[in-house]
Design a protein around this motif. Sequence first.
Motif, short mmCIF file in Angstrom:
data_model
loop_
_atom_site.label_atom_id
_atom_site.label_comp_id
_atom_site.label_asym_id
_atom_site.label_seq_id
_atom_site.Cartn_x
_atom_site.Cartn_y
_atom_site.Cartn_z
N GLU A 31 0.84 -1.21 0.00
CA GLU A 31 0.00 0.00 0.00
C GLU A 31 0.87 1.26 0.00
OE1 GLU A 31 -3.36 0.62 -0.03
OE2 GLU A 31 -3.69 -1.51 -0.41
N LEU A 32 1.92 1.25 0.80
CA LEU A 32 2.82 2.41 0.87
C LEU A 32 3.50 2.65 -0.47
CD1 LEU A 32 4.32 1.82 4.42
CD2 LEU A 32 3.05 3.85 3.68
N ALA A 33 3.97 1.58 -1.09
CA ALA A 33 4.63 1.72 -2.39
C ALA A 33 3.67 2.31 -3.42
CB ALA A 33 5.17 0.37 -2.85
N LYS A 34 2.43 1.79 -3.44
CA LYS A 34 1.42 2.30 -4.38
C LYS A 34 1.11 3.78 -4.10
CE LYS A 34 -1.15 -1.87 -4.64
NZ LYS A 34 -2.41 -2.48 -4.26
N SER A 35 0.94 4.10 -2.83
CA SER A 35 0.58 5.47 -2.44
C SER A 35 1.68 6.47 -2.82
CB SER A 35 0.34 5.56 -0.93
OG SER A 35 -0.78 4.78 -0.58
N LEU A 36 2.94 6.05 -2.71
CA LEU A 36 4.05 6.96 -3.04
C LEU A 36 4.26 7.10 -4.55
CD1 LEU A 36 6.59 6.13 -0.20
CD2 LEU A 36 5.53 8.35 -0.66
N GLU A 37 3.62 6.23 -5.34
CA GLU A 37 3.74 6.34 -6.80
C GLU A 37 2.64 7.21 -7.40
OE1 GLU A 37 3.59 2.27 -8.06
OE2 GLU A 37 5.59 1.82 -7.28
N GLN A 38 1.66 7.60 -6.60
CA GLN A 38 0.54 8.40 -7.11
C GLN A 38 0.99 9.79 -7.55
OE1 GLN A 38 -2.52 6.97 -7.51
NE2 GLN A 38 -1.44 5.17 -6.74
N GLN A 39 0.25 10.35 -8.49
CA GLN A 39 0.51 11.71 -8.97
C GLN A 39 0.36 12.70 -7.81
OE1 GLN A 39 1.24 11.73 -12.31
NE2 GLN A 39 1.95 13.82 -12.12
N THR A 40 -0.75 12.56 -7.09
CA THR A 40 -1.01 13.38 -5.91
C THR A 40 -0.86 12.48 -4.69
OG1 THR A 40 -2.60 14.66 -7.20
CG2 THR A 40 -2.64 14.93 -4.80
N ILE A 41 0.10 12.80 -3.86
CA ILE A 41 0.39 11.93 -2.72
C ILE A 41 -0.45 12.34 -1.51
CG2 ILE A 41 2.19 11.23 -1.11
CD1 ILE A 41 4.13 11.32 -3.47
N ASP A 42 -1.15 11.35 -0.96
CA ASP A 42 -1.98 11.55 0.22
C ASP A 42 -1.14 11.21 1.46
OD1 ASP A 42 -3.80 11.49 2.28
OD2 ASP A 42 -5.29 10.30 1.21
N PHE A 43 -0.49 12.23 2.02
CA PHE A 43 0.42 12.00 3.15
C PHE A 43 -0.31 11.52 4.39
CE2 PHE A 43 3.11 14.62 0.44
CZ PHE A 43 4.31 13.93 0.52
N LYS A 44 -1.58 11.92 4.55
CA LYS A 44 -2.35 11.44 5.71
C LYS A 44 -2.56 9.93 5.62
CE LYS A 44 -5.33 15.37 7.14
NZ LYS A 44 -4.37 16.01 7.96
N ARG A 45 -2.86 9.46 4.44
CA ARG A 45 -3.07 8.02 4.22
C ARG A 45 -1.75 7.26 4.44
NH1 ARG A 45 -6.27 4.71 -0.18
NH2 ARG A 45 -5.00 2.85 -0.17
N ILE A 46 -0.66 7.80 3.88
CA ILE A 46 0.65 7.17 4.05
C ILE A 46 1.00 7.11 5.54
CG2 ILE A 46 3.13 7.43 3.63
CD1 ILE A 46 2.33 8.54 0.84
N ASP A 47 0.79 8.23 6.23
CA ASP A 47 1.09 8.29 7.66
C ASP A 47 0.26 7.26 8.42
OD1 ASP A 47 2.42 9.62 9.98
OD2 ASP A 47 0.34 10.08 10.49
N ALA A 48 -1.01 7.08 8.04
CA ALA A 48 -1.86 6.10 8.72
C ALA A 48 -1.31 4.68 8.54
CB ALA A 48 -3.29 6.18 8.20
N HIS A 49 -0.83 4.37 7.33
CA HIS A 49 -0.24 3.05 7.06
C HIS A 49 1.05 2.87 7.86
CE1 HIS A 49 -3.15 2.00 4.10
NE2 HIS A 49 -2.68 2.78 3.14
#
Length: 152
Positions: free
Chosen positions: A60-78
């Motif tokens: 999930e973290l790898a996918k989230s960091l590849e997004q055009q717009t990064i959702d840091f709240k979501r990454i932080d939750a993971h």
Amino acid sequence: MAGVAQLQRQLVDYTASLFHEGFLDDQFNQLQQLQDESNPDFVVEVVSLFFEDSERLLNELAKSLEQQTIDFKRIDAHVHQLKGSSSSIGAQRVQRVCIAFRNFCDEKNVEGCQKCLQQVKHEYSLVKSKLETLFKLEQQILAAGGSIPFPM
């Protein structure tokens, strides 16, 4: 029986090295103390759940960091979830990298997050390999008719 005693000594030394090298902390001992005759596979089961959960979170973290717009709240939750689960089994080095990772999330630092993701993956694969070796040693002792020497 000499073979069993040798394996038990190997297990004690190997376990001590995991603590000495900072892979595990006292939480792992506490986890082991919850295991008893009524639930002999408790530690293996808990750690296996940690492995499954961690792999899902790392993906999930790898996918989230590849997004055009990064959702840091979501990454932080993971990362927060990974930090908590690594803490609960005593995976100290994974937990430490997660703390740094969360700081980069707070700063919205993409490069820092990507670097931490690689570090977390590295520490996770190391602790996974070390724990798998530990469990194999325990299985060899049990298969040879010995008992597992638990820390007090």
